[in-house]
Write a protein that holds these residues in place. Structure first.
Motif, PDB file in Angstrom:
ATOM      1  N   ARG A  68       0.148 -10.058  -0.465  1.00 27.37           N
ATOM      2  CA  ARG A  68       1.030 -10.579  -0.992  1.00 27.37           C
ATOM      3  C   ARG A  68       2.393 -10.588  -0.250  1.00 27.37           C
ATOM      4  N   LEU A 127      -5.293  -6.729  -0.273  1.00 24.58           N
ATOM      5  CA  LEU A 127      -6.520  -6.580  -0.758  1.00 24.58           C
ATOM      6  C   LEU A 127      -7.612  -7.027   0.326  1.00 24.58           C
ATOM      7  N   LYS A 165     -12.660  -8.111 -10.497  1.00 29.59           N
ATOM      8  CA  LYS A 165     -11.488  -7.307 -10.511  1.00 29.59           C
ATOM      9  C   LYS A 165     -10.618  -7.968  -9.608  1.00 29.59           C
ATOM     10  N   GLN A 166     -11.183  -8.359  -8.316  1.00 32.89           N
ATOM     11  CA  GLN A 166     -10.288  -8.844  -7.153  1.00 32.89           C
ATOM     12  C   GLN A 166      -9.990 -10.168  -7.487  1.00 32.89           C
ATOM     13  N   THR A 189      -9.044 -11.113 -10.396  1.00 33.33           N
ATOM     14  CA  THR A 189      -7.904 -11.064 -11.269  1.00 33.33           C
ATOM     15  C   THR A 189      -6.441 -10.766 -10.583  1.00 33.33           C
ATOM     16  N   TRP A 190      -6.721  -9.811  -9.387  1.00 33.15           N
ATOM     17  CA  TRP A 190      -5.770  -9.518  -8.423  1.00 33.15           C
ATOM     18  C   TRP A 190      -5.048 -10.789  -7.838  1.00 33.15           C
ATOM     19  N   SER A 229      -1.385 -12.802  -7.975  1.00 32.28           N
ATOM     20  CA  SER A 229      -0.613 -12.976  -6.800  1.00 32.28           C
ATOM     21  C   SER A 229      -0.347 -14.451  -6.552  1.00 32.28           C
TER      22      SER A 229
END
Length: 293
Positions: free
Chosen positions: A138, A148, A157-158, A160-161, A165
């Motif tokens: 980020r 990440l 899950k990744q 979603t992150w 971002s």
């Protein structure tokens, strides 16, 4: 006459800048973690300076000039609430721009293949079939936060992150490498455009990017070519910061690295346009001797 500073150590400054608008509320858990890992920040205070925080009792000792780790809007408001007028400082929009990883990316000196992406299509093109390992960052993060490791196809899950971002501020994407020797260089830019650089420091940083300590680099620890490239980037950053409207303290990070594909030296991994935990070690003068008036 020696100036006395009232310091506000807002170590969560990037979190506020990442929000990009008023309304940021510091999380007590985060502040407690930062206080634990950032205890060395008190070394920034001069003998006659005073540390200010939410527990400071009013009235504050008269004659103090307000100074912050990073002069964000919330930090400036807190100083004024305590009756301490801040020293001259850059505009908040300038702070956000120069601390944003895109600013460093556009200056060059980062890892080969480093990219800034703003949507899933650009990211998919960069990541390819998932055979290579990548690091996603980020643009406004610190101490290893907001990163990440993409090893293989992204999990749900990744994803979603990643989507959160991209919606907020985009991502810096670069090959995942192993830093083998991490360094920093500190400087100070005055409002006139004059700048001064310090000495190259060696950093002790955890695998996840959490700062552990700093010391002056020993002769020979960096190759002559690495040292020249790092100092060149430091001076280029100082000039670029002034050109963007920033003045005050800053630091840059770099590192020697190894990976399955190659090895080399990254001369500009990030810019911290603020004070840092290594500033006192790496800069020739103590902050108490520096004035922005």
């Amino acid at each position: 006459m020696t100036r006395r500073y009232g310091w506000l150590l807002n170590l969560d400054a990037e979190m506020e800048l990442a929000r990009g608008r008023p309304g940021y509320v510091p999380q007590r858990k985060l502040l407690a973690q930062l206080a634990q890992h950032g205890g060395g920040s008190r070394a920034l205070l001069g003998t006659n300076d005073q540390l200010l925080d939410e527990h400071t009792e009013l009235p504050v000792t008269a004659g103090l000039v307000g100074r912050a780790w990073c002069p964000t809007p919330l930090a400036l408001a807190s100083l004024r609430r305590l009756g301490v007028e801040p020293e001259p400082h850059p505009d908040a929009k300038v702070l956000r721009r120069v601390n944003h990883r895109l600013f460093a990316h556009e200056l060059g000196g980062g890892l080969p293949e480093q990219l800034y992406v703003q949507n899933r299509e650009q990211l998919a093109t960069c990541l390819g079939d998932g055979a290579r390992r990548w690091l996603l960052k980020r643009p406004l993060g610190f101490a290893g936060r907001g990163q990440l490791r993409a090893i293989g196809p992204l999990t749900e899950k990744q994803g979603t992150w990643v989507d959160a971002s991209l919606k907020r501020d985009g991502l810096i994407v670069e090959p995942l490498v192993t830093p083998t020797f991490e360094v920093s260089l500190h400087g100070f830019v005055w409002r006139s455009g004059r700048y001064e650089m310090g000495e190259i420091c060696a950093q002790d940083v955890s695998e996840r990017g959490v700062f552990r300590g700093v010391r002056r680099a020993e002769p020979g620890e960096l190759l002559a070519s690495e040292q020249a490239a790092f100092r060149e980037r430091g001076e280029a950053v100082a000039k670029a910061l002034f050109g963007a409207g920033y003045f005050g303290p800053f630091g840059i990070d770099g590192y020697r690295y190894a990976s399955d594909e190659a090895s080399g030296f990254c001369a500009l991994s990030e810019i911290n346009a603020r004070y840092t935990l290594g500033f006192v070690t790496g800069f020739p003068r103590h902050p108490s001797e520096l004035s922005l008036d």
